[in-house]
Design a protein around this motif. Structure first.
Motif, PDB file in Angstrom:
ATOM      1  N   VAL A 224      58.311  36.663  89.543  1.00 14.17           N
ATOM      2  CA  VAL A 224      57.034  35.945  89.657  1.00 14.17           C
ATOM      3  C   VAL A 224      57.342  34.464  89.854  1.00 14.17           C
ATOM      4  N   ARG A 225      56.789  33.882  90.912  1.00 12.45           N
ATOM      5  CA  ARG A 225      57.023  32.447  91.161  1.00 12.45           C
ATOM      6  C   ARG A 225      56.149  31.623  90.234  1.00 12.45           C
ATOM      7  N   VAL A 226      56.733  30.550  89.668  1.00 11.15           N
ATOM      8  CA  VAL A 226      55.988  29.735  88.699  1.00 11.15           C
ATOM      9  C   VAL A 226      56.002  28.252  89.140  1.00 11.15           C
ATOM     10  N   PRO A 227      55.133  27.920  90.113  1.00 12.01           N
ATOM     11  CA  PRO A 227      55.043  26.509  90.506  1.00 12.01           C
ATOM     12  C   PRO A 227      54.398  25.695  89.388  1.00 12.01           C
ATOM     13  N   VAL A 228      54.890  24.479  89.158  1.00  8.46           N
ATOM     14  CA  VAL A 228      54.304  23.619  88.108  1.00  8.46           C
ATOM     15  C   VAL A 228      54.221  22.174  88.601  1.00  8.46           C
ATOM     16  N   LYS A 229      53.295  21.435  87.991  1.00  6.54           N
ATOM     17  CA  LYS A 229      53.117  20.011  88.310  1.00  6.54           C
ATOM     18  C   LYS A 229      54.152  19.164  87.589  1.00  6.54           C
ATOM     19  N   ARG A 230      54.425  17.979  88.130  1.00  6.55           N
ATOM     20  CA  ARG A 230      55.337  17.054  87.442  1.00  6.55           C
ATOM     21  C   ARG A 230      54.799  16.762  86.044  1.00  6.55           C
ATOM     22  N   GLY A 231      55.696  16.625  85.080  1.00  8.39           N
ATOM     23  CA  GLY A 231      55.279  16.400  83.691  1.00  8.39           C
ATOM     24  C   GLY A 231      55.160  17.694  82.897  1.00  8.39           C
ATOM     25  N   SER A 232      55.223  18.841  83.594  1.00  4.82           N
ATOM     26  CA  SER A 232      55.094  20.130  82.881  1.00  4.82           C
ATOM     27  C   SER A 232      56.385  20.469  82.144  1.00  4.82           C
TER      28      SER A 232
END
Ligand code: FE2
Length: 290
Positions: A224-232
């Motif tokens: 499962v791909r888990v894209p995240v925002k900076r700071g996560s």
């Protein structure tokens, strides 16, 4: 934040990983990013070949083996001309990672590692005596940033029983294009597939690093791909299978990460590649902010 941390701990338990967005605020990310850029800028190009991350010469060399109490630079495979022992791209683009004692030697990374929010995460996942053993900056720069093949972090930092957690802080948005993390949810409930250990030659006394088994095979569709925002923050169980693709975009994907085990009820193994140096590189509970 307390409720977010409770949800994170629940996901860590169920899936083997979890995410908290905005764990670091924008100023904190800017500071760590500036600090990372300074470390790249000031890193010395000593011997490119032995500084290549993942290359057989690198694995055998003391440069890697003795990096546990240092801040050392490792280059991407694709950024070094191995025949001529020189960089193919600018130094700024060529770095794969910097490690493994940022949590001890760099004030900014040490503060991030020992913050009271980090301490609360340890409490939530039941670590009674968290001990940070290593830290790294992972760069995955545009076009040259390589892939991380499927692995379990406990292969590198094994404890008995396995009580290991990785903290992974996004210093850029991590997207499907620039190589975000990919997990097999629930795979932390399976045993450790193999280990990466120190092995000493009986005759020469020379230490080398070896894998105890061939890589395990995993179904591509299970990830499962888990894209995240900076700071996560992404919290990674020591047994969960994960990987990341090469960065084929024109955007960097910088990360600060560290690993800790629970000294309270598990033993750090003596044949792990990384060992504590002079009783000062493993940071225990006393160092955390309240
Ligand atoms: Fe990993």
């Amino acid at each position: 934040m307390d409720e977010k941390i409770r949800n994170l701990a629940k996901s860590f338990e169920e899936n083997g990983y979890g995410v908290i967005e905005n764990f670091l605020d924008s100023e904190a990310v800017d500071l760590l990013r500036r600090e990372a850029a300074n470390l790249v800028e000031s890193s010395t190009i000593d011997d490119c070949r032995r500084q290549v991350f993942g290359h057989p010469i690198h694995v055998k060399s003391d440069y890697f083996l003795t990096s546990g109490d240092k801040v050392r630079t490792f280059f991407e495979k694709g950024a070094v001309d191995l025949d001529n022992n020189k960089l193919l791209v600018e130094k700024e683009q060529s770095v794969a990672k910097i490690g493994h004692a940022l949590h001890c030697l760099n004030v900014s990374f040490r503060r991030c590692t020992t913050s009271c929010h980090v301490r609360k995460v340890f409490e939530a996942i039941g670590f009674k005596d968290p001990t940070v053993v290593q830290s790294m900056l992972i760069f995955k720069n545009p076009r040259v940033g390589g892939e991380y093949t499927p692995h379990q972090d406990a292969s590198f930092l094994c404890t008995e029983p396995i009580r290991l957690a990785g903290f992974w802080f996004a210093l850029d948005d991590a997207t499907e294009e620039n190589g975000c993390l990919q997990f097999i949810p629930g795979s932390h409930k399976e045993p450790l597939a193999r280990r990466f250990v120190r092995s000493q030659d009986e005759k020469t006394g020379e230490i080398s690093l070896i894998w105890t088994a061939s890589p395990a095979e995993y179904d591509d569709d299970a990830f499962v791909r888990v894209p995240v925002k900076r700071g996560s923050l992404v919290l990674i169980h020591g047994l969960v299978v994960h990987r990341s693709a090469p960065n084929q975009s024109d955007k960097p994907r910088w990360v600060y990460t560290f690993h800790a085990y629970d000294k309270n009820n598990s033993k750090y193994l003596e044949d792990n590649w990384l060992q504590e140096i002079d009783n000062k590189t493993f940071l225990g509970m006393d160092y955390f902010l309240h």
